[in-house]
Design an enzyme around this catalytic site. Structure first.
Site, PDB file in Angstrom:
ATOM      1  N   ARG A 143       0.811  -1.219   0.000  1.00 47.44           N
ATOM      2  CA  ARG A 143       0.000   0.000   0.000  1.00 47.44           C
ATOM      3  C   ARG A 143       0.847   1.274   0.000  1.00 47.44           C
ATOM      4  NH1 ARG A 143      -5.445  -1.252   3.585  1.00 47.44           N
ATOM      5  NH2 ARG A 143      -6.117  -3.037   2.346  1.00 47.44           N
TER       6      ARG A 143
ATOM      7  N   ASP B 208     -14.653  11.279  10.655  1.00 45.34           N
ATOM      8  CA  ASP B 208     -13.686  10.297  10.190  1.00 45.34           C
ATOM      9  C   ASP B 208     -12.337  10.999  10.094  1.00 45.34           C
ATOM     10  OD1 ASP B 208     -14.027   7.354   8.747  1.00 45.34           O
ATOM     11  OD2 ASP B 208     -12.237   8.415   8.081  1.00 45.34           O
TER      12      ASP B 208
END
Length: 293
Positions: free
Chosen positions: A46, A155
């Site tokens: 990633r 978030d």
């Protein structure tokens, strides 16, 4: 070949054990993430994309970049890369059914009489969770937008918060919404019917903000319910225990906490929280701690 070399990834960009430990330490210290050694291949796959995007040739250089004061945006790219935003409308529907039950037992009547009703979606991802909460509230309180009823949705990832705030979803996304609610609260956003927009009446109940749960929380509460689902799974056990305690302190007496299917509340929070269903907890009415400011 020495052990350090044998544990280095033979890929486009070398990735040693020391590189992994440095990334894991930064992720823990800034975001509370717990990265086990078994996550090393995932972390490499990633983050290698981020290095290429930033035209950085080594992980040591990338770490130096991450530690620069002005690179807050890249640190958020890091957390976005290391976590997974998987969500859907009415996911784990038993939680929404419990909210509906509590509303029918008096919370809706209180709100209709002008009382305050607050719900927090902590780790709201792309918005399906808070909008599912909003639909649940509007079924019980159709005039909720004109009452003292609000949903806070937060978030850590600014890109995902922006997506949630836009309220645009694919036809596949909205297929999980019961047909009557879908017809009432979703409108086709294009002629082909491939995307749908959340109706303004639904949007008006939800306020979206960015928030790192490891930092101070700039609101007092209290909340009648908190959804914090599939967030703590990324944290070490001691961080989880502190999170449960902080969330409990933000609940009203009798308030509900909903967590992910693979999570369990542990630690001091259990002095005030009692399990009342599948991954659902209720705060004691008689032994509640004062709300943190």
């Amino acid at each position: 070949m020495n052990s350090s070399a044998s544990n280095t990834f033979t890929r486009d960009i070398p990735f040693s054990d020391n590189d992994f430990r440095s990334i894991a330490d930064l992720a823990r210290d800034r975001f509370g993430l717990s990265l086990a050694e078994s996550k090393k291949p995932l972390v490499y796959s990633r983050l290698a994309r981020r290095l290429k995007s930033r035209q950085v040739s080594s992980f040591s250089d990338y770490l130096a970049l991450l530690n620069r004061t002005e690179e807050e945006e890249e640190r958020l790219e890091l957390i976005s890369a290391l976590t997974t935003n998987v969500t859907s409308f009415f996911r784990e529907n038993h939680h929404f059914e419990m909210v509906q039950t509590v509303l029918s037992q008096g919370l809706a009547e209180k709100a209709r009489a002008g009382g305050r009703l607050r719900i927090w979606s902590a780790g709201c991802s792309s918005g399906q969770e808070p909008f599912s909460i909003a639909m649940t509230l509007l079924e019980a309180i159709p005039d909720a937008p004109s009452k003292n009823v609000r949903i806070l949705a937060t978030d850590i990832d600014p890109k995902i918060v922006a997506k949630a705030r836009a309220g645009i979803y694919s036809a596949e996304d909205v297929s999980g919404i019961p047909a009557p609610l879908r017809k009432k609260w979703m409108t086709a956003d294009d002629a082909a019917g491939k995307t749908y927009a959340v109706a303004d009446g639904l949007k008006s109940l939800v306020t979206f903000n960015e928030l790192n749960l490891m930092n101070d929380w700039p609101f007092a509460g209290p909340f009648d319910a908190i959804f914090c689902r599939n967030v703590a799974i990324y944290f070490a056990p001691d961080t989880q225990r502190r999170l449960w305690q902080r969330l409990s302190a933000k609940l009203s007496p009798g308030g509900l906490l909903f967590i992910g299917h693979s999570e369990r509340v542990t630690g001091p929070a259990l002095e005030d929280l009692t399990g009342v269903g599948i991954t659902s907890y209720c705060k004691s009415r008689t032994n509640a701690q004062p709300t943190l400011q």
